[in-house]
Design a protein around this motif. Structure first.
Motif, mmCIF file in Angstrom:
data_model
loop_
_atom_site.group_PDB
_atom_site.id
_atom_site.type_symbol
_atom_site.label_atom_id
_atom_site.label_comp_id
_atom_site.label_asym_id
_atom_site.label_seq_id
_atom_site.Cartn_x
_atom_site.Cartn_y
_atom_site.Cartn_z
ATOM 1 N N SER A 1 -30.070 -87.928 -2.176
ATOM 2 C CA SER A 1 -29.136 -86.764 -1.864
ATOM 3 C C SER A 1 -27.941 -87.327 -0.965
ATOM 4 O O SER A 1 -28.055 -88.279 -0.014
ATOM 5 N N PHE A 2 -26.759 -86.767 -1.376
ATOM 6 C CA PHE A 2 -25.574 -86.917 -0.486
ATOM 7 C C PHE A 2 -25.082 -85.834 0.104
ATOM 8 O O PHE A 2 -24.959 -84.600 -0.643
ATOM 9 N N VAL A 3 -24.815 -85.814 1.175
ATOM 10 C CA VAL A 3 -24.441 -84.593 2.055
ATOM 11 C C VAL A 3 -23.127 -84.501 2.767
ATOM 12 O O VAL A 3 -23.011 -85.721 3.374
ATOM 13 N N VAL A 4 -22.440 -83.610 2.713
ATOM 14 C CA VAL A 4 -21.202 -83.340 3.237
ATOM 15 C C VAL A 4 -21.212 -82.437 4.356
ATOM 16 O O VAL A 4 -21.626 -81.364 4.154
ATOM 17 N N LEU A 5 -21.316 -82.803 5.526
ATOM 18 C CA LEU A 5 -21.391 -82.090 6.538
ATOM 19 C C LEU A 5 -20.027 -81.433 7.108
ATOM 20 O O LEU A 5 -19.130 -81.819 7.471
ATOM 21 N N LEU A 6 -20.122 -79.791 6.941
ATOM 22 C CA LEU A 6 -18.879 -79.163 7.217
ATOM 23 C C LEU A 6 -18.971 -78.352 8.492
ATOM 24 O O LEU A 6 -18.022 -77.985 9.034
ATOM 25 N N GLY A 7 -20.060 -78.053 8.967
ATOM 26 C CA GLY A 7 -20.353 -77.377 10.267
ATOM 27 C C GLY A 7 -21.720 -77.825 11.064
ATOM 28 O O GLY A 7 -22.471 -78.640 10.347
ATOM 29 N N ARG A 8 -21.951 -77.262 12.305
ATOM 30 C CA ARG A 8 -22.957 -77.790 12.868
ATOM 31 C C ARG A 8 -23.962 -76.743 13.274
ATOM 32 O O ARG A 8 -25.086 -76.660 13.992
ATOM 33 N N THR A 9 -23.805 -75.467 12.512
ATOM 34 C CA THR A 9 -24.572 -74.107 12.867
ATOM 35 C C THR A 9 -25.984 -74.341 12.128
ATOM 36 O O THR A 9 -26.108 -74.337 10.680
ATOM 37 N N MET A 10 -27.086 -74.179 12.793
ATOM 38 C CA MET A 10 -28.492 -74.150 12.212
ATOM 39 C C MET A 10 -28.781 -72.812 11.473
ATOM 40 O O MET A 10 -28.070 -71.903 11.629
ATOM 41 N N HIS A 11 -29.667 -72.721 10.474
ATOM 42 C CA HIS A 11 -30.382 -71.744 9.858
ATOM 43 C C HIS A 11 -30.569 -70.673 10.813
ATOM 44 O O HIS A 11 -30.338 -69.422 10.588
ATOM 45 N N SER A 12 -31.436 -71.214 11.843
ATOM 46 C CA SER A 12 -31.953 -70.308 12.907
ATOM 47 C C SER A 12 -31.253 -70.255 14.022
ATOM 48 O O SER A 12 -31.257 -71.454 14.709
ATOM 49 N N PRO A 13 -30.831 -69.181 14.933
ATOM 50 C CA PRO A 13 -30.260 -69.276 15.974
ATOM 51 C C PRO A 13 -31.700 -69.783 17.217
ATOM 52 O O PRO A 13 -31.196 -70.379 18.438
ATOM 53 N N PHE B 1 -25.799 -72.320 4.801
ATOM 54 C CA PHE B 1 -24.906 -71.684 5.607
ATOM 55 C C PHE B 1 -25.796 -71.420 6.797
ATOM 56 O O PHE B 1 -26.804 -71.323 6.831
ATOM 57 N N GLY B 2 -24.881 -71.521 7.971
ATOM 58 C CA GLY B 2 -25.609 -71.306 9.249
ATOM 59 C C GLY B 2 -25.836 -69.783 9.551
ATOM 60 O O GLY B 2 -25.610 -68.861 8.891
ATOM 61 N N HIS B 3 -26.565 -69.348 10.714
ATOM 62 C CA HIS B 3 -27.181 -68.258 11.077
ATOM 63 C C HIS B 3 -25.897 -67.334 11.547
ATOM 64 O O HIS B 3 -26.034 -66.013 11.383
ATOM 65 N N ASP B 4 -24.753 -67.842 11.617
ATOM 66 C CA ASP B 4 -23.378 -67.103 11.864
ATOM 67 C C ASP B 4 -22.532 -66.746 10.627
ATOM 68 O O ASP B 4 -21.545 -66.384 10.805
ATOM 69 N N GLY B 5 -22.919 -67.283 9.570
ATOM 70 C CA GLY B 5 -22.397 -67.069 8.119
ATOM 71 C C GLY B 5 -21.369 -68.354 7.924
ATOM 72 O O GLY B 5 -20.699 -68.361 6.636
ATOM 73 N N SER B 6 -21.259 -69.063 8.690
ATOM 74 C CA SER B 6 -20.285 -70.446 8.573
ATOM 75 C C SER B 6 -21.128 -71.287 7.470
ATOM 76 O O SER B 6 -22.060 -71.487 7.670
ATOM 77 N N TYR C 1 -34.625 -70.963 -1.991
ATOM 78 C CA TYR C 1 -36.094 -70.590 -1.403
ATOM 79 C C TYR C 1 -35.669 -69.831 0.012
ATOM 80 O O TYR C 1 -36.645 -69.563 0.519
ATOM 81 N N LEU C 2 -34.603 -70.091 0.412
ATOM 82 C CA LEU C 2 -34.387 -69.418 1.989
ATOM 83 C C LEU C 2 -32.905 -68.688 2.170
ATOM 84 O O LEU C 2 -31.929 -69.131 1.327
ATOM 85 N N ASP C 3 -33.165 -67.811 2.759
ATOM 86 C CA ASP C 3 -31.618 -66.972 3.139
ATOM 87 C C ASP C 3 -30.740 -67.929 3.598
ATOM 88 O O ASP C 3 -30.966 -68.506 4.729
ATOM 89 N N GLY C 4 -29.556 -68.001 3.124
ATOM 90 C CA GLY C 4 -28.598 -69.184 3.709
ATOM 91 C C GLY C 4 -28.531 -70.198 2.781
ATOM 92 O O GLY C 4 -27.542 -71.166 3.245
ATOM 93 N N VAL C 5 -29.297 -70.471 1.874
ATOM 94 C CA VAL C 5 -29.489 -71.595 1.115
ATOM 95 C C VAL C 5 -29.033 -71.191 -0.503
ATOM 96 O O VAL C 5 -29.893 -70.200 -0.767
#
Length: 204
Positions: free
Chosen positions: A96-108, A173-178, A155-159
């Motif tokens: 897998s190759f991952v491009v990190l665009l933000g740091r917000t996790m799925h869950s707060p 996507f993070g829990h804040d929608g970013s 499989y998960l909301d935000g994915v």
């Protein structure tokens, strides 16, 4: 001199307050065009150079530059904001190759991040099938602008993900929608289930 009726004066004052109370949002910083990642179908390129799944991770450094760290067989480019999994059993090729665009996790409720995440997020230009993607992108904008298959809920909301030509593309996507990351992975063939006695497959 004519005076406006009192109701019109009140409405005008309210409208003026609304206009001045919300300053315009600052635009996103322009992407660094010295760092360009493109995905066209199942082909991934960095600054025009293809990233080949069959190549060992050392070969990826020829295109991406020297990696910053190797954390449990995950190559990390801290300043570029990308990382590469190559921790499959018995096979060191990338998975897998991952491009990190933000740091917000799925869950707060998650208050820490993986130690293999790059220290900086990707600040360059990321284009997937013609759609420019950044931290502020929404799923609707990406699917509207890109060619080919659309991202659909996983499989998960935000994915959201889809497969094309043996490669899976995934948005997190993070829990804040970013938008947090784009992941590109070759789809691995499933191994046939083992039967009793250590034999594979069905009866002869």
């Amino acid at each position: 001199m004519r005076h406006l009726p009192l109701p019109l004066l009140v409405v005008s004052a309210l409208l003026a307050g609304v206009c001045t109370a919300q300053p315009p949002t600052s635009p996103l910083p322009a992407p660094d065009t010295r760092q360009v990642i493109t995905v066209e179908g199942s082909t991934v390129r960095y600054n025009g150079r293809p990233l080949v799944w069959e190549a060992q991770p050392e070969r990826w450094q020829e295109a991406l530059g020297p990696r910053s760290r190797n954390v449990r067989d995950i190559s990390v480019w801290d300043e570029l904001g990308v990382f590469l999994y190559h921790n499959r059993p018995m096979d060191s090729r990338p998975s897998s190759f991952v491009v990190l665009l933000g740091r917000t996790m799925h869950s707060p409720l998650t208050d820490s991040e993986p130690d293999f995440w790059p220290r900086q997020t990707f600040s360059g230009r990321l284009v997937v099938d013609g759609a420019l993607i950044h931290k502020g992108s929404t799923l609707q904008q990406i699917n509207r602008d890109k060619k080919g298959a659309a991202f659909k809920r996983d499989y998960l909301d935000g994915v959201y993900s889809y497969e094309t030509n043996g490669v899976e593309l995934r948005l997190d996507f993070g829990h804040d929608g970013s938008l947090r990351s784009l992941t590109v992975s070759p789809v691995l063939p499933e191994e046939p289930p083992a039967t009793s006695g250590g034999r594979r497959g069905g009866p002869a």
